[in-house]
Design a protein around this motif. Structure first.
Motif, mmCIF file in Angstrom:
data_model
loop_
_atom_site.group_PDB
_atom_site.id
_atom_site.type_symbol
_atom_site.label_atom_id
_atom_site.label_comp_id
_atom_site.label_asym_id
_atom_site.label_seq_id
_atom_site.Cartn_x
_atom_site.Cartn_y
_atom_site.Cartn_z
ATOM 1 N N TYR A 1 0.859 -1.193 0.000
ATOM 2 C CA TYR A 1 0.000 0.000 0.000
ATOM 3 C C TYR A 1 0.884 1.227 0.000
ATOM 4 O O TYR A 1 2.107 1.128 0.143
ATOM 5 C CB TYR A 1 -0.941 -0.023 1.205
ATOM 6 C CG TYR A 1 -0.281 0.290 2.527
ATOM 7 C CD1 TYR A 1 0.363 -0.702 3.261
ATOM 8 C CD2 TYR A 1 -0.297 1.581 3.049
ATOM 9 C CE1 TYR A 1 0.968 -0.415 4.469
ATOM 10 C CE2 TYR A 1 0.304 1.872 4.261
ATOM 11 C CZ TYR A 1 0.933 0.873 4.966
ATOM 12 O OH TYR A 1 1.540 1.161 6.165
ATOM 13 N N THR A 35 0.940 5.703 0.952
ATOM 14 C CA THR A 35 0.271 6.925 1.379
ATOM 15 C C THR A 35 0.414 7.940 0.253
ATOM 16 O O THR A 35 1.340 7.857 -0.553
ATOM 17 C CB THR A 35 0.887 7.497 2.664
ATOM 18 O OG1 THR A 35 2.232 7.896 2.392
ATOM 19 C CG2 THR A 35 0.883 6.463 3.785
ATOM 20 N N GLY A 52 -3.233 9.396 4.298
ATOM 21 C CA GLY A 52 -2.237 8.837 5.210
ATOM 22 C C GLY A 52 -0.844 9.421 5.055
ATOM 23 O O GLY A 52 0.081 9.014 5.751
ATOM 24 N N HIS A 53 -0.683 10.377 4.133
ATOM 25 C CA HIS A 53 0.628 10.988 3.907
ATOM 26 C C HIS A 53 0.895 12.012 5.005
ATOM 27 O O HIS A 53 -0.037 12.578 5.570
ATOM 28 C CB HIS A 53 0.618 11.683 2.538
ATOM 29 C CG HIS A 53 1.962 11.726 1.886
ATOM 30 N ND1 HIS A 53 2.591 10.600 1.419
ATOM 31 C CD2 HIS A 53 2.802 12.756 1.635
ATOM 32 C CE1 HIS A 53 3.756 10.938 0.890
ATOM 33 N NE2 HIS A 53 3.911 12.240 1.018
ATOM 34 N N GLU A 86 -6.176 16.375 8.528
ATOM 35 C CA GLU A 86 -6.372 15.545 9.723
ATOM 36 C C GLU A 86 -6.093 14.079 9.436
ATOM 37 O O GLU A 86 -6.487 13.219 10.184
ATOM 38 C CB GLU A 86 -7.813 15.699 10.225
ATOM 39 C CG GLU A 86 -8.081 17.005 10.937
ATOM 40 C CD GLU A 86 -9.002 17.908 10.130
ATOM 41 O OE1 GLU A 86 -9.965 17.383 9.542
ATOM 42 O OE2 GLU A 86 -8.733 19.100 10.058
ATOM 43 N N GLY A 87 -5.474 13.793 8.330
ATOM 44 C CA GLY A 87 -5.165 12.396 8.000
ATOM 45 C C GLY A 87 -6.207 11.790 7.080
ATOM 46 O O GLY A 87 -7.193 12.441 6.717
ATOM 47 N N GLY A 88 -5.973 10.561 6.710
ATOM 48 C CA GLY A 88 -6.899 9.859 5.821
ATOM 49 C C GLY A 88 -6.379 8.457 5.591
ATOM 50 O O GLY A 88 -5.229 8.141 5.929
ATOM 51 N N PHE A 89 -7.220 7.595 5.014
ATOM 52 C CA PHE A 89 -6.823 6.207 4.784
ATOM 53 C C PHE A 89 -5.734 6.117 3.711
ATOM 54 O O PHE A 89 -5.852 6.764 2.671
ATOM 55 C CB PHE A 89 -8.030 5.386 4.327
ATOM 56 C CG PHE A 89 -9.046 5.188 5.404
ATOM 57 C CD1 PHE A 89 -8.828 4.284 6.425
ATOM 58 C CD2 PHE A 89 -10.227 5.925 5.398
ATOM 59 C CE1 PHE A 89 -9.770 4.103 7.430
ATOM 60 C CE2 PHE A 89 -11.174 5.756 6.400
ATOM 61 C CZ PHE A 89 -10.946 4.849 7.416
ATOM 62 N N PRO A 90 -4.721 5.317 3.929
ATOM 63 C CA PRO A 90 -3.754 5.053 2.858
ATOM 64 C C PRO A 90 -4.437 4.348 1.683
ATOM 65 O O PRO A 90 -5.563 3.864 1.819
ATOM 66 C CB PRO A 90 -2.731 4.127 3.512
ATOM 67 C CG PRO A 90 -2.896 4.312 4.973
ATOM 68 C CD PRO A 90 -4.339 4.648 5.180
ATOM 69 N N GLY A 138 -4.880 1.341 -0.886
ATOM 70 C CA GLY A 138 -4.579 -0.074 -1.097
ATOM 71 C C GLY A 138 -4.792 -0.948 0.122
ATOM 72 O O GLY A 138 -4.529 -2.136 0.070
ATOM 73 N N LEU A 139 -5.256 -0.366 1.247
ATOM 74 C CA LEU A 139 -5.445 -1.173 2.457
ATOM 75 C C LEU A 139 -6.854 -1.738 2.561
ATOM 76 O O LEU A 139 -7.045 -2.920 2.784
ATOM 77 C CB LEU A 139 -5.133 -0.339 3.704
ATOM 78 C CG LEU A 139 -3.677 -0.225 4.127
ATOM 79 C CD1 LEU A 139 -3.567 0.574 5.428
ATOM 80 C CD2 LEU A 139 -3.036 -1.591 4.328
ATOM 81 N N PHE A 140 -7.856 -0.859 2.412
ATOM 82 C CA PHE A 140 -9.250 -1.296 2.578
ATOM 83 C C PHE A 140 -10.105 -0.795 1.422
ATOM 84 O O PHE A 140 -10.117 0.408 1.141
ATOM 85 C CB PHE A 140 -9.829 -0.751 3.886
ATOM 86 C CG PHE A 140 -9.096 -1.224 5.101
ATOM 87 C CD1 PHE A 140 -9.294 -2.505 5.603
ATOM 88 C CD2 PHE A 140 -8.176 -0.389 5.737
ATOM 89 C CE1 PHE A 140 -8.600 -2.931 6.724
ATOM 90 C CE2 PHE A 140 -7.485 -0.818 6.853
ATOM 91 C CZ PHE A 140 -7.696 -2.094 7.347
#
Lengths: 415, 112
Positions: free
Chosen positions: A278, A280, A299-300, A317-321, A323-325
């Protein structure tokens, strides 16, 4: 294929015994002839020496690997010859057997201490002699196998390094070759792989209406495996795909979250259960007319926004990388980005660089460094950053790949 | 690397003894945990109080364990250091994993 080369290059055979070249040294010609005859009977080549000077000469000038040397020689004695050979830079191992007729206590220890491998008392009996010489031959065979293996490993290693070097160059070639200088923006970037190839990649494009689109990706892990995925992303996300994937015709505006969602869908499908690959990402669009940055952070690490007046903000505030889900959802975030402002996008190889006390370089140190950057240009950015990280980690080599893109909204572009 | 402790009710408590979870030790860590899963236990507390740093490989390893446990099982993480929690927040993994402040709270969560 390098692995194949390693297997083929290592012969597990001993060199044939006839090849062994022996120097026999004794000031007694009869003794020399006797030992030489025994050796020739065993099938070895022999060089006979009656004085110590010619022993050293023959060691230098021939391929002799075994020396059978009397201790009581005129000039340098056997112990001194042994010590001389051991301290010289002969390109191969010389197996030394010292021979003596005098049974003086301490000779044996002194011989071994000087660097001899074995010790024999005169008179020499053929049976024992041939056993001792066979021991020598066996050890010399091990020695030459070791040398051959080391050589072929060095060669294989050299091939691998050349491969990696070429891969690194290929990877550099798919990155933007220089910065970008448009009417409104100036873009500077740096790229430093930790080991030939990098799991970091990025690109930026001049889009319609003088907008700039960009993305930066950091593949989990580093080395070749991460670099392969990074290169794949670079090839997939070209200007055309970026443009079509980020433009949301329903609202006639750019939506970087759409691109993140699409990449996530593609890369989740190709993921194996036992190894999750995966990455970011941060992708965004700078719009000079709306003076706005729209971005999607997957996710970066948080990008840094420094305004013209010197205020600074860590964005997002972030976020999902990616390729994970499969079910991950991505959202857009926005902020003002006005003339004179600067946006710094970086990979975690910078903020996660650790010193010996396991303290990360961190956002605060990066912020301080970014506020101290020279006003008159960023030509030296790469050196400044790397020197700082080396100073922090006290290591010459980077542990992780490093990349950074700096976007400057020119102050004087509306004049 | 891991201490194993079987709690009553068939809950497995795994305690990591490393100070970081990264590219170097994650493959072995993952193998060890998956070996435990083969015994049929699928309710797991993973105590990470010694871990000061989790990199992207470590995060990938944790996700792959979570996926392996599947919807029939349950995994609760315990003892996340502030630095580790920051990584979890940045990547939204705090919304994917169950996280408890200590082992007792985690056990209670799994028993309910």
């Amino acid at each position: 294929m390098p692995y194949q080369q390693i297997k083929e290059a290592i012969p597990f055979k001993s060199p044939p015994a006839e090849n062994l070249h022996v120097i026999v040294a004794d000031d007694d010609p009869l003794q020399v002839e006797y030992i030489a005859a025994l050796l020739q009977g065993m099938g070895f080549r022999c060089t006979k020496c009656l004085d110590s000077e010619s022993v050293l000469g023959f060691i230098q000038d021939t391929d002799a690997a075994l020396l059978i040397c009397d201790i009581e020689m005129p000039g340098l004695n056997g112990l001194e010859i042994t010590a001389k050979i051991r301290s010289s830079s002969v390109d191969r191992y010389i197996y030394i057997i010292l021979v003596t007729a005098r049974n003086i206590e301490g000779d044996y220890e002194a011989g071994l201490a000087a660097g001899a491998d074995d010790f024999m008392l005169k008179p020499i009996t053929p049976a024992l002699f041939s056993i001792r010489v066979n021991v020598a031959r066996r050890i010399l065979n091990y020695q030459s196998e070791l040398v051959q293996k080391t050589n072929s490993l060095m060669k294989a290693n050299q091939n691998l390094q050349q491969d990696l070097l070429a891969a690194g160059k290929a990877q550099q070639a798919i990155l933007p070759q220089k910065g970008l200088n448009s009417r409104f923006y100036e873009v500077t970037h740096i790229f430093e792989p930790s080991h030939y190839v990098s799991g970091d990649t990025y690109n930026f494009f001049l889009l319609d209406h003088e907008c700039i689109g960009f993305y930066a990706v950091d593949v989990a892990g580093h080395g070749v495996r991460a670099a392969l995925l990074a290169a794949t992303v670079s090839h997939i996300v070209d200007q055309e795909l970026f443009n079509s994937m980020t433009f949301d015709s329903s609202v006639t505006d750019y939506s970087p979250a759409k691109l993140a969602g699409e990449l996530n869908r593609r890369f989740c499908i190709s993921n194996a259960a036992d190894h999750i690959a995966y990455f970011t990402m941060i992708c965004g669009i700078l719009d000079p007319i709306k003076q706005k940055l729209t971005y999607c952070q997957s996710g970066h690490p948080r990008p840094l926004h420094i305004t013209k007046s010197g205020k600074n903000y860590w964005l997002g505030e972030g976020g999902f990388p990616i390729g994970l889900f499969e079910q991950s959802e991505y959202t857009n975030q926005c902020c003002d980005f006005a003339p004179g402002d600067r946006l710094i996008v970086h990979s975690d190889g910078i903020t996660e660089a650790m010193n010996s006390e396991l303290v990360s370089y961190g956002e605060q140190r990066l912020l301080k460094l970014m506020l101290r950057l020279p006003e008159d240009g960023l030509e030296d950015l790469s050196n400044i950053l790397i020197n700082n990280l080396q100073h922090w980690t006290c290591e010459q080599e980077l542990r992780d790949d490093i990349s950074m893109i700096i976007f400057d909204y020119k102050s004087n572009c509306h004049d | 690397m891991i201490k194993t402790d079987l709690h009553e009710d068939g809950i497995l408590i795994l305690t990591l003894t490393e100070n970081r979870l990264d590219a170097a030790n994650t493959p072995q860590f993952r193998e060890l945990v998956i070996e435990q899963l083969k015994n049929g236990l699928s309710r797991i507390v993973l105590n990470m109080h010694t871990v000061q740093f989790v990199d992207s490989s470590g995060l990938g390893g944790l996700v792959s364990i979570l996926k392996r446990i599947g919807p029939m099982g349950d995994l609760v993480l315990v003892g996340l250091a502030p630095n580790v929690l920051k990584t979890f927040t940045l990547t939204r993994m705090d919304r994917v994993f169950s996280i408890a402040p200590d082992v007792d709270a985690a056990l209670k969560q799994l028993q309910d």
